[in-house]
Design an enzyme around this catalytic site. Structure first.
Site, PDB file in Angstrom:
ATOM      1  N   ASP A   1     -11.189   2.658   3.508  1.00  0.00           N
ATOM      2  CA  ASP A   1     -11.468   1.218   3.383  1.00  0.00           C
ATOM      3  C   ASP A   1     -12.969   0.961   3.240  1.00  0.00           C
ATOM      4  O   ASP A   1     -13.382  -0.123   2.854  1.00  0.00           O
ATOM      5  CB  ASP A   1     -10.968   0.486   4.641  1.00  0.00           C
ATOM      6  CG  ASP A   1      -9.703  -0.318   4.372  1.00  0.00           C
ATOM      7  OD1 ASP A   1      -9.430  -0.600   3.192  1.00  0.00           O
ATOM      8  OD2 ASP A   1      -9.007  -0.650   5.353  1.00  0.00           O
TER       9      ASP A   1
ATOM     10  N   LYS B   1       0.842  -1.207   0.000  1.00  0.00           N
ATOM     11  CA  LYS B   1       0.000   0.000   0.000  1.00  0.00           C
ATOM     12  C   LYS B   1       0.875   1.254   0.000  1.00  0.00           C
ATOM     13  O   LYS B   1       0.558   2.251  -0.645  1.00  0.00           O
ATOM     14  CB  LYS B   1      -0.931  -0.005   1.218  1.00  0.00           C
ATOM     15  CG  LYS B   1      -2.082  -1.006   1.049  1.00  0.00           C
ATOM     16  CD  LYS B   1      -2.819  -1.296   2.339  1.00  0.00           C
ATOM     17  CE  LYS B   1      -3.798  -2.444   2.126  1.00  0.00           C
ATOM     18  NZ  LYS B   1      -4.466  -2.891   3.343  1.00  0.00           N
TER      19      LYS B   1
ATOM     20  N   GLN C   1      -4.792  -1.576   9.374  1.00  0.00           N
ATOM     21  CA  GLN C   1      -4.623  -2.906   8.777  1.00  0.00           C
ATOM     22  C   GLN C   1      -5.232  -3.969   9.697  1.00  0.00           C
ATOM     23  O   GLN C   1      -4.916  -4.043  10.872  1.00  0.00           O
ATOM     24  CB  GLN C   1      -3.123  -3.172   8.554  1.00  0.00           C
ATOM     25  CG  GLN C   1      -2.823  -4.479   7.861  1.00  0.00           C
ATOM     26  CD  GLN C   1      -3.362  -4.534   6.428  1.00  0.00           C
ATOM     27  OE1 GLN C   1      -3.240  -3.575   5.673  1.00  0.00           O
ATOM     28  NE2 GLN C   1      -3.982  -5.638   6.063  1.00  0.00           N
TER      29      GLN C   1
END
Ligand code: NAP
Length: 282
Positions: free
Chosen positions: A117, A50, A94
């Site tokens: 997200d 990422k 994460q």
């Protein structure tokens, strides 16, 4: 006839290039903060990629690598401080978090406008009722793959195997939004094979090697394999028995090189979108 390979890797390169160009026109770089707690090796690999994607797109990025002894209140106050920062547009925590940390509470703490997200209940709710919001990256990336290859879910029988909040459920909602007739399967579905055989578009998001075999696929179906598993030799593979299914499907995503790269590209798209909103650009 051999199936068309839905090349997510090539499409992701195009998407990221589009994002990079759009980001260059903004008055400042889009800012993405990534938080990783603990030392899970798979999570570390994801976070590294990422960061690389962010660099490719010309983003400003910050990474917070916290020890697995981090307390819930410490993690939440970090999220809150990032919420308040004008130079940070997207915040990503994460998952999975180490045991003892409440994932739901942490995700709830992220400002919905920075929830790139798309896991915050407000964004999930927006998706449910068809309003503007951040859509989880994996199903959003799959919709871009379908669009790129001219596969229109309208009027099609769509079967999604898996009902997680991050993949299966939002996938089903996006296919429904595009006028597919959608069935969602899970671990208690009886006669999974029979349901799958009805699908014109079959999405497998379970995490079980060789779950979907050729006898479960209607000839000519489009097969999307979301899973990331390891086979007996340790190689990355999906839920679909690729070689045999590719012989009867009309189109199929490979693993690797299918859904995974598009998930990452969509994170970049979402971060760009967050920055555009924060800067008042449409
Ligand atoms: P998850 O939360 O573990 O959900 C798995 C789903 O599969 C559950 O709904 C479960 O049903 C269902 N299931 C389990 N066994 C089944 C069976 N035998 N038959 C039918 N359904 C069954 O997983 P996830 O987070 O959605 O991820 C799914 C897979 O996608 C994993 O391999 C993950 O690594 C991968 N993934 C890939 C990407 C990417 O970018 N490519 C992104 C995210 C996830 P119940 O609800 O009844 O338990």
């Amino acid at each position: 006839m051999a199936a068309t390979i839905l090349d997510g890797k090539a499409l992701a390169i195009k998407c990221k290039e589009r994002v990079r160009k759009a980001a260059k026109t903004l008055s400042r770089r889009p800012g993405l903060a990534v938080i990783i707690v603990g030392d899970d090796p798979a999570s570390r690999v994801y976070v590294n990629s990422k960061r690389r994607d962010g660099e490719e797109c010309g983003f400003y990025s910050e990474e917070y690598a916290l020890p697995d002894t981090t307390r819930q209140d410490e993690l939440i106050s970090l999220v809150e401080s990032l919420n308040a920062r004008a130079d940070i547009d997207g915040i990503l925590v994460q998952l999975p978090l180490p045991g003892g940390l409440d994932e739901e509470a942490v995700l709830m703490a992220i400002s919905p406008e920075k929830d790139v997200d798309g896991f915050h209940p407000l964004n999930m709710g927006a998706l449910l009722i068809g309003k503007e919001g951040f859509v989880p990256c994996t199903p959003a990336g799959i919709m871009e793959i379908l669009e790129e290859y001219g596969i229109d879910p309208k009027g099609k029988r769509c079967v999604v195997i898996g009902r997680s909040n991050i993949v299966g459920k939002p996938m089903a909602l996006l296919l429904l939004q595009k006028h597919g007739t959608v069935t969602v399967c899970h671990s208690r579905t009886t006669d999974l094979a029979q349901v799958c055989r009805e699908a014109d578009i079959l999405v497998a998001a379970v995490g079980k090697v060789n779950l979907v075999t050729a006898d479960m696929v209607k000839p000519g179906a489009v097969v999307i394999d979301v899973a990331m598993n390891r086979d007996e030799s340790g190689n990355l593979c999906g839920d679909v028995a690729y070689d045999e299914v590719a012989e009867i499907a009309s189109a199929i995503t490979p693993v690797p090189g299918g859904v995974g790269p598009m998930t990452r590209a969509l994170l970049m798209e979402n971060t760009l979108k967050a920055a555009q909103k924060h800067l008042g650009v449409d």
